[in-house]
Write an enzyme that holds these catalytic residues in place. Structure first.
Site, PDB file in Angstrom:
ATOM      1  CG  ASP A 241      -7.442   0.643  -9.072  1.00 11.19           C
ATOM      2  OD1 ASP A 241      -7.076  -0.276  -8.335  1.00 11.19           O
ATOM      3  OD2 ASP A 241      -8.397   1.400  -8.793  1.00 11.19           O
ATOM      4  CD  GLU A 306      -8.448  -4.432  -9.343  1.00 13.97           C
ATOM      5  OE1 GLU A 306      -8.630  -4.972  -8.244  1.00 13.97           O
ATOM      6  OE2 GLU A 306      -8.570  -3.205  -9.510  1.00 13.97           O
TER       7      GLU A 306
HETATM    8  C1  GLC Z   1      -8.707  -1.807  -6.690  1.00 13.30           C
HETATM    9  C2  GLC Z   1      -7.537  -1.771  -5.739  1.00 13.30           C
HETATM   10  C3  GLC Z   1      -8.047  -1.532  -4.351  1.00 13.30           C
HETATM   11  C4  GLC Z   1      -8.745  -0.201  -4.306  1.00 13.30           C
HETATM   12  C5  GLC Z   1      -9.845  -0.131  -5.370  1.00 13.30           C
HETATM   13  C6  GLC Z   1     -10.297   1.269  -5.609  1.00 13.30           C
HETATM   14  O1  GLC Z   1      -9.506  -2.902  -6.479  1.00 13.30           O
HETATM   15  O2  GLC Z   1      -6.790  -2.942  -5.859  1.00 13.30           O
HETATM   16  O3  GLC Z   1      -7.020  -1.581  -3.398  1.00 13.30           O
HETATM   17  O4  GLC Z   1      -9.286   0.012  -3.043  1.00 13.30           O
HETATM   18  O5  GLC Z   1      -9.423  -0.610  -6.618  1.00 13.30           O
HETATM   19  O6  GLC Z   1      -9.323   2.001  -6.294  1.00 13.30           O
END
Ligand code: GLC
Ligand code: CA
Length: 584
Positions: A241, A306
């Protein structure tokens, strides 16, 4: 739309040809085993050849009637996912959490939120996935914890406790003034004052998600232990994440001014350039360190980040010799236009920046974005064309639960949204958000999976209250009905995934795009080529029929109306075909 007759013909051909295809693949496998070629066929690591299915656990399947999806519910559906042909599952967080951001606010990295099940359930899930020859990825939120994590409670309690330096604490720049101008990713200052401690803490995302301080080696050490804990339990890897946010510059200088208010190029926004808050050299280093840790495990483990940023930066995370992060989500398809030239440009871009051994990640939707079928007004036929592209172009496809049945986007109002981002921006009129292309109320892409046409869609018991309402009448899209229709979207995914599983060209081959000129005329075409196979993929995005001479030998799979005359392929409007080439 395709005629009924066309559909029926398609289905018969598809079955026949696919059956034959499987038979050939099986024979190849047998010969391969005898001559030891099996190993050759699998020389690429599993994660480069895999297809990923994302599950949002709260919304997938509720096994005990409390209205909340859970781990036993996922286990119940593993056969469904396996039969469809996906090889890897990524599950959004199910760790202990106050659920203010639905699990992306962790209060115990080794604990399971009780509504999802127990540690035993999770261990059972790992075993059940492996028993089916599949892999499972957990979601790891390394950047921040929940404000309710015991570490944060301790850290808040004063300036000299053992965890006082576990988060990013600073004195303000004056009375009621945050330490500097650093903004949070969803907007607003990233700094929040804690009266008890008399200092400000930094949060890259929402105020209840304080960032951990990785410059404190005890923090880094603890988080590496968390990684090992799950690897030792047998998990095959992680989705990481907001990885790019993990380190912040240690000089705490103001981010430079930039003229754009709206977030732009994953680099600017809110009148600043995010120079000191994202993708610091240490963050890139961390990706490489984690890779070393994962590489010390056998069988091979995998991580997918991500990360947002320019391609040059993404390449640094991946490493010059692909020795960094295994794979990173690429976002260009998320805002697609239904045009051959759009997809041609994206694939060309990915081929340019991420040639082998890099593997682009092909993703259209996730739990943070509008369901992509909404962009094509719910057309299943158009969805078939796009999903074919996603599952057959070179890369790792990541499909979000429900895409395979065309689950529609919800229409829930932002006012009392359960999603904290939706609620935070509920004062902005929806039409304005739409004009600006901003998606805030993520409740609408997280509505329950629909398994049948029963009142709660088989997600939960009929008289139970699901945590979010279904996005539509379950009769409009559900698994049971589509499983019975040969030409459903679900069966399309199944056919394409099966073809992919049995084709070295589709899994391992290079990608060669046909001309952009053709794409400008509505036809997207590419070849996939491996040592012993060459396959063509042709997708007619236009309203006109197209013909192309390709030395085609036979059609392996099609939807809409596709035919061969000699070696030429004819495709009606909104039709597509996968073709075996003469020179393969
Ligand atoms: C990422 C996740 C999202 C979350 C954010 C904070 O973007 O995909 O769902 O709210 O991180 O952890
Ligand atoms: Ca439940």
């Amino acid at each position: 739309m395709t005629s009924l007759l066309g559909l029926l013909q398609t289905s018969k051909k598809k079955e026949g040809i696919l059956g034959k295809y499987r038979e050939i693949a099986f024979r190849k496998f047998l010969i391969g085993s005898v001559y030891g070629e099996c190993i050759m066929a699998h020389e690429k690591p599993w994660w480069q050849r895999t297809s990923i299915y994302q599950i949002y656990p709260r919304s997938y399947r509720d096994s005990n009637g409390d209205g909340i999806g859970d781990i036993p519910g996922i286990i119940e559906k593993l056969d469904y996912i396996h039969d469809m042909g996906f090889e890897t599952i990524w599950i959004s967080p199910f760790y202990a959490s106050p659920q203010e951001d639905w699990g992306y606010d962790v209060s115990g990295y080794r604990d399971i939120a009780p509504e999802y099940g127990s540690l035993r359930d999770v261990e059972h899930l790992i075993n059940e996935v492996h028993r089916r020859g599949m892999k499972v990825l957990f979601d790891l939120v390394l950047n921040h914890t929940s404000i309710q994590h015991p570490w944060f409670t301790e850290s808040c309690s004063g300036r000299d406790n053992p965890k006082s330096d576990w988060y990013i604490w600073r004195d303000g720049a004056g009375a009621n003034r945050p330490p500097n101008n650093w903004k949070a990713i969803p907007g607003g200052s990233g700094w929040h004052f804690h009266p008890g401690r008399g200092q400000w803490y930094y949060a890259s995302f929402l105020p209840f998600q304080p960032d951990l301080n990785y410059r404190n080696l005890a923090v880094k050490d603890e988080m590496f232990k968390v990684v090992k804990y799950w690897l030792d339990k047998g998990v095959d890897g992680f989705r990481l994440d907001i990885f790019h946010a993990i380190y912040k510059a240690d000089h705490f200088k103001n981010n430079p001014f930039h003229w754009s208010f709206m977030p732009k190029d994953d680099k600017y926004g809110y009148f600043t350039e995010w120079k000191y808050t994202i993708s610091q050299p240490e963050t890139i280093g961390l990706a490489h360190e984690l890779r070393k840790l994962l590489d010390s495990y056998s069988p091979q483990r995998f991580m997918i980040g991500e990360i947002f940023g320019e391609d040059k930066l993404i390449r640094q995370y991946l490493g010059d010799n692909a020795e960094g992060m295994h794979a990173i989500f690429l976002w260009k398809m998320m805002d697609y236009r239904f045009q051959a030239s759009f997809f041609w440009d994206v694939l060309n871009h990915y081929e340019t920046w991420y040639p082998a051994p890099f593997q682009p990640v092909l993703v259209l939707g996730n739990h943070d974005s509008r369901r992509w079928i909404d962009r094509i007004a719910g057309s299943f036929q158009k969805a078939k064309l796009i999903s074919l592209l996603q599952l057959t172009a070179r890369g790792i496809p990541v499909v979000y639960y429900g895409e395979e049945i065309g689950l529609p986007e919800g229409e829930l109002p932002a006012k009392n949204a359960l999603d904290p981002v939706g609620r935070r921006y509920s004062w902005i009129p929806k039409w304005l958000l739409d004009v600006l292309g901003i998606y805030t109320n993520r409740d609408n892409c997280r509505t329950p999976m629909v398994w049948s046409d029963s009142p709660q869609g088989g997600f939960t018991e009929e008289n139970a209250d699901p945590w979010l309402p279904l996005s539509a009448d379950p009769r409009s899209a559900n698994v049971a009905a589509q499983a019975d229709q040969p030409n459903s979207l679900l069966n399309w995914y199944k056919s394409v995934l099966n073809l992919r599983q049995n084709s070295s060209a589709l899994r391992d081959g290079s990608l060669i795009l046909l001309s952009r000129q053709l794409a400008q005329n509505g036809l997207l075409g590419f070849f996939r080529q491996s040592k012993d196979e060459k396959i063509g993929v042709l997708i007619n995005f236009s309203n006109r029929p197209v013909e192309v001479d390709l030395k085609a030998s036979r059609i392996l799979l099609q939807t809409g109306t596709a035919s061969l005359s000699g070696s030429k392929v004819n495709l009606a409007s909104l039709s597509c075909a996968v073709i075996e080439m003469l020179d393969s």
